[in-house]
Design a protein around this motif. Sequence first.
Motif, PDB file in Angstrom:
ATOM      1  N   UNK A 189       0.823  -1.214   0.000  1.00  0.00           N
ATOM      2  CA  UNK A 189       0.000   0.000   0.000  1.00  0.00           C
ATOM      3  C   UNK A 189       0.857   1.263   0.000  1.00  0.00           C
ATOM      4  N   UNK A 190       1.923   1.261   0.799  1.00  0.00           N
ATOM      5  CA  UNK A 190       2.799   2.436   0.818  1.00  0.00           C
ATOM      6  C   UNK A 190       3.477   2.644  -0.526  1.00  0.00           C
ATOM      7  N   UNK A 191       3.903   1.549  -1.140  1.00  0.00           N
ATOM      8  CA  UNK A 191       4.601   1.648  -2.416  1.00  0.00           C
ATOM      9  C   UNK A 191       3.652   2.113  -3.525  1.00  0.00           C
ATOM     10  N   UNK A 192       2.497   1.472  -3.635  1.00  0.00           N
ATOM     11  CA  UNK A 192       1.594   1.739  -4.751  1.00  0.00           C
ATOM     12  C   UNK A 192       0.659   2.925  -4.537  1.00  0.00           C
ATOM     13  N   UNK A 193       0.233   3.157  -3.309  1.00  0.00           N
ATOM     14  CA  UNK A 193      -0.777   4.199  -3.069  1.00  0.00           C
ATOM     15  C   UNK A 193      -0.194   5.509  -2.567  1.00  0.00           C
ATOM     16  N   UNK A 194       1.017   5.494  -2.071  1.00  0.00           N
ATOM     17  CA  UNK A 194       1.619   6.727  -1.578  1.00  0.00           C
ATOM     18  C   UNK A 194       2.845   7.115  -2.398  1.00  0.00           C
ATOM     19  N   UNK A 195       3.788   6.185  -2.536  1.00  0.00           N
ATOM     20  CA  UNK A 195       5.035   6.497  -3.231  1.00  0.00           C
ATOM     21  C   UNK A 195       4.813   6.789  -4.716  1.00  0.00           C
ATOM     22  N   UNK A 196       4.019   5.948  -5.394  1.00  0.00           N
ATOM     23  CA  UNK A 196       3.797   6.158  -6.828  1.00  0.00           C
ATOM     24  C   UNK A 196       3.133   7.506  -7.123  1.00  0.00           C
ATOM     25  N   UNK A 197       2.021   7.888  -6.466  1.00  0.00           N
ATOM     26  CA  UNK A 197       1.431   9.202  -6.773  1.00  0.00           C
ATOM     27  C   UNK A 197       2.353  10.376  -6.429  1.00  0.00           C
ATOM     28  N   UNK A 198       3.077  10.280  -5.313  1.00  0.00           N
ATOM     29  CA  UNK A 198       3.976  11.379  -4.927  1.00  0.00           C
ATOM     30  C   UNK A 198       5.101  11.525  -5.939  1.00  0.00           C
ATOM     31  N   UNK A 199       5.692  10.418  -6.371  1.00  0.00           N
ATOM     32  CA  UNK A 199       6.753  10.486  -7.364  1.00  0.00           C
ATOM     33  C   UNK A 199       6.225  11.009  -8.701  1.00  0.00           C
ATOM     34  N   UNK A 200       5.036  10.568  -9.101  1.00  0.00           N
ATOM     35  CA  UNK A 200       4.452  11.017 -10.368  1.00  0.00           C
ATOM     36  C   UNK A 200       4.220  12.520 -10.359  1.00  0.00           C
ATOM     37  N   UNK A 201       3.632  13.022  -9.279  1.00  0.00           N
ATOM     38  CA  UNK A 201       3.342  14.454  -9.192  1.00  0.00           C
ATOM     39  C   UNK A 201       4.642  15.257  -9.122  1.00  0.00           C
ATOM     40  N   UNK A 202       5.644  14.758  -8.395  1.00  0.00           N
ATOM     41  CA  UNK A 202       6.896  15.506  -8.317  1.00  0.00           C
ATOM     42  C   UNK A 202       7.655  15.486  -9.644  1.00  0.00           C
TER      43      UNK A 202
END
Length: 175
Positions: free
Chosen positions: A42-55
């Motif tokens: 969940x941390x990898x797919x739901x938090x890390x992926x969107x944050x990296x994409x937006x940044x």
Amino acid sequence: MTRILSRHWFVPVFSSVIAIFSIGYISPAPVFDTRYRETDALLCWCLLMPVMFVSCYRPASCRKILFRTCLLSCLGIWICERIVPKDERFLLLYLHPLRAMGGALAGAIEFLLLIGILKIAFSETGDSERLQSMGVPRIVARAMMVEARFWRRTGRWSGDRAGRLFAARRKDQGK
């Protein structure tokens, strides 16, 4: 090549994160503590992926940022439901309704956008510049205008033929 990677670093970086994460899941000796597999996913797919994409891509408006992160988080929940075994799911049971609501909301927003784009494309004064100003790529906007022109002409042709057919039937019935 480095110019492309400097603009689109999200793909190789997140691919390497996923590769490392997958090795930990596939290996015979568990690399990750099995109690935390769901949380890790969940941390990898739901938090890390969107944050990296937006940044990496930094959309212009706040509305775009919220919409894209919401969609990426829903995608992350869906992926986690596929990779986390059923007997290890706890948080996903509570997040599944959020994914369904997010998907429904995204579908409704996409439908409204599609209606707006089709109104522009099929209007009598439709032009590809208005579609491009909405963010539609130039080649797609031109293809939409060609398709709209085709359907308008087809509608006029079939309407004329149908009108003549009904007029002929009315004359025959009147006799």
